[in-house]
Design a protein around this motif. Structure first.
Motif, PDB file in Angstrom:
ATOM      1  N   ASP A  92       0.832  -1.209   0.000  1.00 39.13           N
ATOM      2  CA  ASP A  92       0.000   0.000   0.000  1.00 39.13           C
ATOM      3  C   ASP A  92       0.864   1.256   0.000  1.00 39.13           C
ATOM      4  O   ASP A  92       0.552   2.230  -0.687  1.00 39.13           O
ATOM      5  CB  ASP A  92      -0.938   0.015   1.212  1.00 39.13           C
ATOM      6  CG  ASP A  92      -2.032  -1.038   1.115  1.00 39.13           C
ATOM      7  OD1 ASP A  92      -2.318  -1.515  -0.008  1.00 39.13           O
ATOM      8  OD2 ASP A  92      -2.603  -1.378   2.169  1.00 39.13           O
ATOM      9  N   GLU A  99       2.274   1.613  -3.447  1.00 36.67           N
ATOM     10  CA  GLU A  99       1.216   2.042  -4.371  1.00 36.67           C
ATOM     11  C   GLU A  99       0.970   3.545  -4.263  1.00 36.67           C
ATOM     12  O   GLU A  99       0.767   4.225  -5.260  1.00 36.67           O
ATOM     13  CB  GLU A  99      -0.062   1.256  -4.075  1.00 36.67           C
ATOM     14  CG  GLU A  99      -1.060   1.230  -5.199  1.00 36.67           C
ATOM     15  CD  GLU A  99      -1.970   2.439  -5.220  1.00 36.67           C
ATOM     16  OE1 GLU A  99      -2.339   2.879  -6.327  1.00 36.67           O
ATOM     17  OE2 GLU A  99      -2.317   2.936  -4.148  1.00 36.67           O
ATOM     18  N   PRO A 143       2.270  -2.190  -8.167  1.00 38.19           N
ATOM     19  CA  PRO A 143       0.958  -1.614  -8.474  1.00 38.19           C
ATOM     20  C   PRO A 143       0.789  -1.178  -9.931  1.00 38.19           C
ATOM     21  O   PRO A 143      -0.285  -0.760 -10.342  1.00 38.19           O
ATOM     22  CB  PRO A 143       0.853  -0.417  -7.524  1.00 38.19           C
ATOM     23  CG  PRO A 143       2.230  -0.139  -7.065  1.00 38.19           C
ATOM     24  CD  PRO A 143       3.017  -1.402  -7.208  1.00 38.19           C
ATOM     25  N   HIS A 178       2.330   1.301 -11.793  1.00 37.05           N
ATOM     26  CA  HIS A 178       2.426   2.703 -12.195  1.00 37.05           C
ATOM     27  C   HIS A 178       3.399   2.944 -13.343  1.00 37.05           C
ATOM     28  O   HIS A 178       3.301   3.956 -14.034  1.00 37.05           O
ATOM     29  CB  HIS A 178       2.804   3.578 -11.004  1.00 37.05           C
ATOM     30  CG  HIS A 178       1.732   3.656  -9.974  1.00 37.05           C
ATOM     31  ND1 HIS A 178       0.507   4.240 -10.220  1.00 37.05           N
ATOM     32  CD2 HIS A 178       1.682   3.206  -8.708  1.00 37.05           C
ATOM     33  CE1 HIS A 178      -0.242   4.159  -9.136  1.00 37.05           C
ATOM     34  NE2 HIS A 178       0.447   3.523  -8.202  1.00 37.05           N
ATOM     35  N   LYS A 189      -5.132  -3.062  -8.852  1.00 39.02           N
ATOM     36  CA  LYS A 189      -4.691  -1.683  -9.069  1.00 39.02           C
ATOM     37  C   LYS A 189      -4.332  -1.400 -10.523  1.00 39.02           C
ATOM     38  O   LYS A 189      -3.728  -0.379 -10.809  1.00 39.02           O
ATOM     39  CB  LYS A 189      -3.466  -1.384  -8.197  1.00 39.02           C
ATOM     40  CG  LYS A 189      -3.674  -1.595  -6.721  1.00 39.02           C
ATOM     41  CD  LYS A 189      -4.577  -0.540  -6.156  1.00 39.02           C
ATOM     42  CE  LYS A 189      -4.684  -0.717  -4.642  1.00 39.02           C
ATOM     43  NZ  LYS A 189      -5.484   0.290  -4.027  1.00 39.02           N
TER      44      LYS A 189
END
Length: 133
Positions: free
Chosen positions: A12, A15, A53, A55, A79
């Motif tokens: 988390d 992320e 995640p 990105h 995600k």
């Protein structure tokens, strides 16, 4: 729950930090520059193994028609970045030491911040197996 040495709460944090934290932004910029120098044309398939995640996946779209992230953490698939009109990144849940791809299917394979979390020989062996030679 530990997956690849990264607990759910640490995932988390990653992320949340990855999109704008200076370390990840600078690293992404460096990687894009390196890919530009070494990939003169857009390839068919790029795999980002241990993508977290996801990105970085939109940044890789300039280098491949299809970009797939693989991560064992179940939160990664949840995600997956939203598709844009010309790009739909995909994250699949999987183990980078036992990839769910046929041999010699990927044009580009990235393992970024992965080897310190897995059996490096197994992960590199799998990356080589799926990479077109």
């Amino acid at each position: 729950m530990q997956v690849f040495g990264l607990s759910a709460d640490r995932f988390d944090v990653l992320e949340e930090a990855e999109p704008n934290h200076f370390w990840f932004v600078a690293r992404r910029r460096l990687l894009v520059g390196m890919l530009r120098r070494h990939l003169p044309q857009k390839e068919s398939l790029l795999l980002d193994l241990g993508c977290g995640p996801g990105h970085n996946l939109p940044s890789w779209r300039a280098f491949a028609h299809q970009v797939i992230g693989v991560d064992q953490h179940s939160k990664a698939k949840q995600k997956t970045p939203a598709p844009s009109q010309d790009f739909a990144p995909q994250i699949i849940e999987g183990d980078v030491t036992h990839l769910p791809f046929e041999a010699k299917t990927a044009d580009v394979v990235l393992l970024l911040d992965v080897l310190e979390h897995v059996g490096d020989k197994a992960a590199l062996s799998e990356a080589f197996r799926v990479l077109k030679a």
